[in-house]
Scaffold this motif. Structure first.
Motif, PDB file in Angstrom:
ATOM      1  N   TRP A 101       0.834  -1.204   0.000  1.00  0.00           N
ATOM      2  CA  TRP A 101       0.000   0.000   0.000  1.00  0.00           C
ATOM      3  C   TRP A 101       0.870   1.256   0.000  1.00  0.00           C
ATOM      4  O   TRP A 101       1.989   1.271   0.517  1.00  0.00           O
ATOM      5  CB  TRP A 101      -0.885  -0.016   1.235  1.00  0.00           C
ATOM      6  CG  TRP A 101      -1.775   1.186   1.364  1.00  0.00           C
ATOM      7  CD1 TRP A 101      -3.008   1.376   0.812  1.00  0.00           C
ATOM      8  CD2 TRP A 101      -1.492   2.381   2.110  1.00  0.00           C
ATOM      9  NE1 TRP A 101      -3.510   2.598   1.169  1.00  0.00           N
ATOM     10  CE2 TRP A 101      -2.608   3.249   1.966  1.00  0.00           C
ATOM     11  CE3 TRP A 101      -0.410   2.791   2.887  1.00  0.00           C
ATOM     12  CZ2 TRP A 101      -2.663   4.501   2.565  1.00  0.00           C
ATOM     13  CZ3 TRP A 101      -0.462   4.046   3.480  1.00  0.00           C
ATOM     14  CH2 TRP A 101      -1.577   4.881   3.323  1.00  0.00           C
ATOM     15  N   THR A 102       0.345   2.329  -0.607  1.00  0.00           N
ATOM     16  CA  THR A 102       0.967   3.642  -0.494  1.00  0.00           C
ATOM     17  C   THR A 102      -0.117   4.669  -0.206  1.00  0.00           C
ATOM     18  O   THR A 102      -1.314   4.407  -0.393  1.00  0.00           O
ATOM     19  CB  THR A 102       1.701   4.064  -1.785  1.00  0.00           C
ATOM     20  OG1 THR A 102       0.726   4.440  -2.770  1.00  0.00           O
ATOM     21  CG2 THR A 102       2.585   2.956  -2.322  1.00  0.00           C
ATOM     22  N   SER A 103       0.286   5.854   0.200  1.00  0.00           N
ATOM     23  CA  SER A 103      -0.677   6.907   0.525  1.00  0.00           C
ATOM     24  C   SER A 103      -1.337   7.506  -0.712  1.00  0.00           C
ATOM     25  O   SER A 103      -2.244   8.334  -0.582  1.00  0.00           O
ATOM     26  CB  SER A 103      -0.014   8.002   1.363  1.00  0.00           C
ATOM     27  OG  SER A 103       1.143   8.493   0.722  1.00  0.00           O
ATOM     28  N   VAL A 104      -0.932   7.087  -1.914  1.00  0.00           N
ATOM     29  CA  VAL A 104      -1.685   7.446  -3.122  1.00  0.00           C
ATOM     30  C   VAL A 104      -2.488   6.247  -3.616  1.00  0.00           C
ATOM     31  O   VAL A 104      -2.991   6.243  -4.733  1.00  0.00           O
ATOM     32  CB  VAL A 104      -0.771   8.008  -4.241  1.00  0.00           C
ATOM     33  CG1 VAL A 104      -0.161   9.331  -3.799  1.00  0.00           C
ATOM     34  CG2 VAL A 104       0.310   7.013  -4.641  1.00  0.00           C
ATOM     35  N   GLY A 105      -2.598   5.227  -2.795  1.00  0.00           N
ATOM     36  CA  GLY A 105      -3.499   4.120  -3.087  1.00  0.00           C
ATOM     37  C   GLY A 105      -2.849   2.843  -3.549  1.00  0.00           C
ATOM     38  O   GLY A 105      -3.465   1.792  -3.489  1.00  0.00           O
ATOM     39  N   LEU A 222      -9.868  10.701  -9.048  1.00  0.00           N
ATOM     40  CA  LEU A 222      -8.693  11.568  -9.143  1.00  0.00           C
ATOM     41  C   LEU A 222      -7.463  10.928  -8.507  1.00  0.00           C
ATOM     42  O   LEU A 222      -6.378  10.937  -9.096  1.00  0.00           O
ATOM     43  CB  LEU A 222      -8.992  12.911  -8.485  1.00  0.00           C
ATOM     44  CG  LEU A 222     -10.017  13.794  -9.212  1.00  0.00           C
ATOM     45  CD1 LEU A 222     -10.296  15.060  -8.414  1.00  0.00           C
ATOM     46  CD2 LEU A 222      -9.526  14.165 -10.607  1.00  0.00           C
ATOM     47  N   ILE A 223      -7.612  10.364  -7.315  1.00  0.00           N
ATOM     48  CA  ILE A 223      -6.427   9.776  -6.671  1.00  0.00           C
ATOM     49  C   ILE A 223      -5.979   8.524  -7.414  1.00  0.00           C
ATOM     50  O   ILE A 223      -4.780   8.214  -7.462  1.00  0.00           O
ATOM     51  CB  ILE A 223      -6.692   9.482  -5.174  1.00  0.00           C
ATOM     52  CG1 ILE A 223      -5.363   9.235  -4.442  1.00  0.00           C
ATOM     53  CG2 ILE A 223      -7.638   8.304  -4.992  1.00  0.00           C
ATOM     54  CD1 ILE A 223      -4.433  10.437  -4.407  1.00  0.00           C
ATOM     55  N   GLU A 224      -6.923   7.804  -8.035  1.00  0.00           N
ATOM     56  CA  GLU A 224      -6.543   6.609  -8.791  1.00  0.00           C
ATOM     57  C   GLU A 224      -5.636   6.979  -9.955  1.00  0.00           C
ATOM     58  O   GLU A 224      -4.569   6.378 -10.152  1.00  0.00           O
ATOM     59  CB  GLU A 224      -7.789   5.886  -9.288  1.00  0.00           C
ATOM     60  CG  GLU A 224      -7.467   4.606 -10.057  1.00  0.00           C
ATOM     61  CD  GLU A 224      -8.717   3.914 -10.562  1.00  0.00           C
ATOM     62  OE1 GLU A 224      -8.662   2.693 -10.746  1.00  0.00           O
ATOM     63  OE2 GLU A 224      -9.738   4.597 -10.785  1.00  0.00           O
TER      64      GLU A 224
END
Length: 344
Positions: A101-105, A222-224
């Motif tokens: 996992w990362t904080s951008v998903g 957007l984050i994806e």
């Protein structure tokens, strides 16, 4: 299906890896990561026996504890794994649940200056950690990787990049055929970025990180796309380049960087084609109603594998009646198939 777990036949161990590869990553995400390792029934009673291993990776936004989220009337995937090996009809394997996992998903399981060294973490640190602590058959010929969606993407590209580490794979609705699965979303995302944030990615990220995620309708889309760009098209200094402009049209030089990571196109390159030919087993499947059209990606990857010269007997390909979500019941089918082919 009762809404609680039964006593397992095997054992699920919990670990934490202190990763040098992820230390100091550009997102500031933790370098200590959870890892779960399942050993099948009989592991402790046969101290001389060694086992094949299958590494399981997750889709976009996947975090390790999510494997244990229970849906009504359905067992979790770890429970399905335990059931698979409980009756002794399938050759036993060690199953490794990996967190990337990362904080951008997500990380797409690649090394990137936008997210961190997640490919190195998986191939060098996680595999060596497991081999040092468990009685694995520590060879690529007895080691596979499996995943769904972005995890399916990782399952396709990781063995092409590191055939010395993984000798088999299973991809369920994996990201592939980028012109079909990704590109059609760009105009919608460009419009959302324009209407909600005046076209500013920085404004979106500041807003997203400053409140509870998912409380705006545009958050996930957007984050994806930003998360994918962080994996596929980040500059050496960490600058993340979106592959489309303010009209939703592709920026050719950036889009080419994405296409260079498309498993369908990667498979046509001589070194990757050679890696695919070396695989002992390749499982490819997807639902015919996949909302991201990853059934077409599965077909395209199957054709690319065939064009690379992989023997039909080494490939299982299947389209089944389902969408993209809630297909965890497919994973044990691939796991059993891999177990048969990884066992000496």
């Amino acid at each position: 299906m009762p809404p609680w777990s039964a006593a397992p036949a095997g054992r699920l161990d919990e670990h934490v890896i202190d990763s040098d590869a992820l230390r100091g990553n550009p997102l500031g995400d933790p370098h200590e990561r959870p890892l779960e390792v399942y050993v099948p029934p009989g592991y402790d009673e046969e101290p001389e026996r060694r086992y094949p291993s299958v590494y399981v990776i997750q889709g976009y936004t996947g975090q390790l504890p999510m494997w244990h989220n229970r849906a009504p009337w359905r067992p979790t995937f770890p429970e399905l794994v335990d059931r698979l090996f409980a009756n002794g009809e399938v050759p036993p394997v060690i199953v490794v649940y990996v967190d990337a996992w990362t904080s951008v998903g997500g990380s797409q399981f690649l090394d990137s200056p936008g997210t961190g060294q997640y490919h190195t973490y998986l191939c060098e640190e996680v595999v060596s950690f497991v081999d040092a602590r468990y009685r694995t058959l520590a060879s690529r010929d007895h080691r596979a990787i499996s995943g769904k969606s972005s995890g399916g993407y990782g399952a396709m590209v990781t063995p092409m990049l590191r055939p010395d580490v993984f000798g088999a794979l299973a991809t369920h609705a994996g990201d592939a055929l980028f012109d079909v699965c990704y590109r059609p979303h760009f105009p919608k995302v460009a419009r959302q970025l324009r209407d909600s944030y005046d076209g500013s990615v920085e404004a979106f990220l500041a807003d997203f990180r400053g409140r509870i995620a998912g409380t705006r309708e545009t958050d996930f889309a957007l984050i994806e796309q930003y998360g994918y760009a962080a994996a596929y098209s980040a500059d050496a200094d960490g600058t993340v380049r979106l592959p489309f402009d303010d009209t939703g049209d592709v920026i050719p030089e950036v889009w080419e960087r994405w296409l260079a990571r498309d498993p369908v196109l990667m498979a046509a390159r001589p070194d990757h084609a050679e890696a695919l030919r070396s695989m002992r087993a390749i499982w490819i499947d997807a639902g015919t109603r996949d909302e991201f059209h990853l059934d077409f990606g599965a077909v395209a990857f199957r054709r690319a594998v065939e064009a690379a010269g992989v023997a039909d007997d080494d490939v299982h390909f299947e389209l089944f009646d389902a969408g993209h979500r809630a297909i965890e019941y497919r994973y044990p089918l691939a796991l059993a198939w891999l177990a048969e082919r990884l066992t000496p």
